[in-house]
Every structure is written in C-alpha cells, then in structure tokens.
Design a protein around this motif. Structure first.
Motif, mmCIF file in Angstrom:
data_model
loop_
_atom_site.group_PDB
_atom_site.id
_atom_site.type_symbol
_atom_site.label_atom_id
_atom_site.label_comp_id
_atom_site.label_asym_id
_atom_site.label_seq_id
_atom_site.Cartn_x
_atom_site.Cartn_y
_atom_site.Cartn_z
ATOM 1 N N THR A 1 -5.131 -5.415 -3.193
ATOM 2 C CA THR A 1 -5.907 -5.323 -1.946
ATOM 3 C C THR A 1 -5.131 -6.003 -0.825
ATOM 4 O O THR A 1 -4.225 -6.801 -1.091
ATOM 5 C CB THR A 1 -7.269 -6.026 -2.098
ATOM 6 N N ILE A 2 -5.483 -5.690 0.386
ATOM 7 C CA ILE A 2 -4.810 -6.319 1.533
ATOM 8 C C ILE A 2 -5.126 -7.819 1.494
ATOM 9 O O ILE A 2 -6.286 -8.198 1.250
ATOM 10 C CB ILE A 2 -5.260 -5.669 2.867
ATOM 11 N N PRO A 3 -4.120 -8.690 1.672
ATOM 12 C CA PRO A 3 -4.431 -10.127 1.637
ATOM 13 C C PRO A 3 -5.542 -10.444 2.644
ATOM 14 O O PRO A 3 -5.488 -9.996 3.784
ATOM 15 C CB PRO A 3 -3.105 -10.776 2.043
ATOM 16 N N SER A 4 -6.551 -11.197 2.193
ATOM 17 C CA SER A 4 -7.726 -11.397 3.060
ATOM 18 C C SER A 4 -7.359 -12.118 4.344
ATOM 19 O O SER A 4 -7.945 -11.872 5.395
ATOM 20 C CB SER A 4 -8.821 -12.135 2.305
ATOM 21 N N VAL A 5 -6.359 -13.005 4.273
ATOM 22 C CA VAL A 5 -5.981 -13.741 5.488
ATOM 23 C C VAL A 5 -5.407 -12.771 6.531
ATOM 24 O O VAL A 5 -5.647 -12.915 7.725
ATOM 25 C CB VAL A 5 -5.005 -14.905 5.152
ATOM 26 N N VAL B 1 0.156 4.998 -1.085
ATOM 27 C CA VAL B 1 -1.222 4.789 -1.543
ATOM 28 C C VAL B 1 -1.699 3.380 -1.157
ATOM 29 O O VAL B 1 -2.817 3.197 -0.678
ATOM 30 C CB VAL B 1 -1.330 5.000 -3.076
ATOM 31 N N VAL B 2 -0.815 2.384 -1.328
ATOM 32 C CA VAL B 2 -1.174 1.006 -0.963
ATOM 33 C C VAL B 2 -1.513 0.953 0.530
ATOM 34 O O VAL B 2 -2.546 0.400 0.932
ATOM 35 C CB VAL B 2 -0.021 0.020 -1.278
ATOM 36 N N ALA B 3 -0.659 1.549 1.344
ATOM 37 C CA ALA B 3 -0.876 1.518 2.798
ATOM 38 C C ALA B 3 -2.204 2.172 3.167
ATOM 39 O O ALA B 3 -2.938 1.672 4.029
ATOM 40 C CB ALA B 3 0.283 2.212 3.506
#
Ligand code: FE2
Ligand code: FE2
Length: 280
Positions: A18-22, A193-195
């Motif tokens: 997942t995208i880093p929450s920060v 896919v990640v992007a």
C-alpha cells in the motif's frame, strides 16, 4: 498497454504494497490551503526512524546544503515542501521493504539507481521546454518507483525471483525479458499495478509501465519517453559509459522534450555526480 483484470499480474494474487501512510498524509496536507510547511514537518517528525532517514538524505552531498539540517522543521524550510515530499517518499518506500535486505538482491544498489533516476528525471523535467504533461516532482516519483516492481516480485516470489535474476545475469539478457519468459509479465507491469493501486495519476502509471519502451510508443508520450531515456542513461552511467549515456539523448528525444545540447551536457554531468553521492 493496460493491465486488464485477469492478466497474469493480477491473477497471481500478488501482495501489492500500500502507499506509505505518511506519503498519503503529506499529500493531503499539500492539497489543504490551510496547511503549511510546519504541519508537514510535524507529520514526518512523529515517526522517529523515518525522520532520521529524511535528515540523512537531506544532509547528503546531493542537496549541497550549506548548513546541516537537524530537524524536520529545519529540513522543510531549507528544502521546501515539494522536495521534502520527494525525500519522504524515498525514505518511506525504502523502509517499507527493509525486511528484504540481505535477501539475495542488492537492494541498496537498486535504491541508489532509483534515487539517481528520480533526481535526473526531475532535473530533465525542469530543463524541458516541450510539454511533458507531468510536473518535475511527479517525474521524480516516477523515477523513484520505476523499478519498484522488482522489489514487489522479490517480496512475493523470493527464491523463484532470485533464480530469474541470476538467469538474466548468466545469459546477459535484460531482466525484463527473462521475467516475461518465466512469469508471463515483467517488473514494469507490476510497477504499473502498484502505481494504480496507490492512486497515482494515469500518466505516471503509464510512464512506469513504459520505462523499457517500446520506443515507438514512448515517442508519442513525452513523459514515458523522458523516464525511458533517463533510466537508460542512468544505467549506462552506472556502467561507466558516459558516451553511450549522452547518445541516449538523440534527436527525437531532444526535439520531443525540448532540450538543447547544453542541457544534455548538464544532465550527464549531474548523472555522473549522482553516481557517487546518493545515500540510502
Ligand atoms: Fe526496469
Ligand atoms: Fe531502472
């Protein structure tokens, strides 16, 4: 080329990070007109190991700061929020995959390559007089993430992926060719896919997908062309071949991106400097 549901990448049921929450929180603050540099710095400061990494990067010779920054507030005011966001993304993505270090793939080398590519993409974007369609900071993120698919493949497939990497080395073939032979897709598709999952703009996801070409396709899409050429240039500089690295910026590239010969020379100089100065 878009990854359709049912395509090999998605059907593998891959664990996509997942995208880093920060990064997400900073993104929201940047969109908030009432939030300022202080708020962004405060978010980073809350996470001590991340803050330490951000300060290490900010103090590396690349940024050439005259004074050493000792707090995230200080780093934010000296670097500016947009540069700080890039540094935070860099630090948090690296940290997200720390559990893989020592796992057989030289991750430090991969991050150094990714960071050098990110910096050079950003700088190329700044110099380009042509319409690229992405801001320099977005190009930075594309450069940073272009090979992230390799790390995701390692995380999911471990030994099986290391065999693919070794085979590419032994046969002196580009890694993405051997990935396709064995897996039916390559790390550029995984990066795409990640992007998409991270909610990045389609132009960014597309540029990541096309970072190995095909050339005809890239030549119609300036942002993809920029990422593809800069990636190639950085790889050649890493191999010590500055002449070939310069030749990457051929006539089609300089015309499409709106670069002059002087810009190319400056970019190659920067690429050579980055080779020894990137810290992870
Ligand atoms: Fe790649
Ligand atoms: Fe690369």
């Amino acid at each position: 080329m878009t990854i359709k549901p049912g395509s090999p990448v998605l059907s593998q049921n891959f664990a996509i990070p997942t995208i880093p929450s920060v990064v997400q929180r900073i993104q929201r603050l940047l969109e908030d007109p009432n939030a300022g540099v202080r708020d962004i710095a405060a978010v980073v400061a809350q996470d001590a190991p991340l803050a330490a990494k951000v300060l290490k990067i900010a103090n590396s010779s690349f940024y050439g700061l005259r004074e050493k920054v000792v707090s995230t507030q200080h780093a934010a005011s000296v670097l500016g929020v947009r540069v700080l966001r890039g540094v935070v993304m860099q630090a948090s993505v690296i940290r997200q995959f720390e559990h893989l270090s020592g796992g057989g793939l030289d991750l430090d080398a991969l991050w150094r390559h990714s960071i050098a590519t990110a910096q050079l993409c950003q700088q190329t974007g700044r110099k380009a007089r042509g319409s690229i369609g992405l801001a320099p900071e977005e190009l930075h993120a594309c450069g940073l993430l272009h090979d992230l698919g390799k790390v995701v493949l390692l995380d999911n497939l471990r030994e099986r992926y290391l065999q693919v990497v070794n085979e590419a080395r032994e046969r002196s073939l580009p890694l993405h060719h051997v990935e396709r032979e064995h897996l039916g897709f390559d790390h550029a598709e995984v990066g795409h896919v990640v992007a998409q999952r991270w909610g990045l703009p389609a132009a960014m996801a597309n540029a990541i997908l096309l970072h190995h070409g095909p050339a005809e396709r890239c030549e119609r899409e300036p942002a993809a062309l920029l990422i593809e050429r800069v990636n190639r240039c950085v790889h050649l500089v890493e191999d010590g071949d500055l002449e070939a690295a310069t030749a990457v910026f051929d006539r089609v590239t300089t015309q499409t991106l709106g670069l002059q010969q002087r810009d190319v020379e400056e970019l190659i100089t920067l690429a050579a400097e980055l080779r020894g100065s990137v810290e992870v």
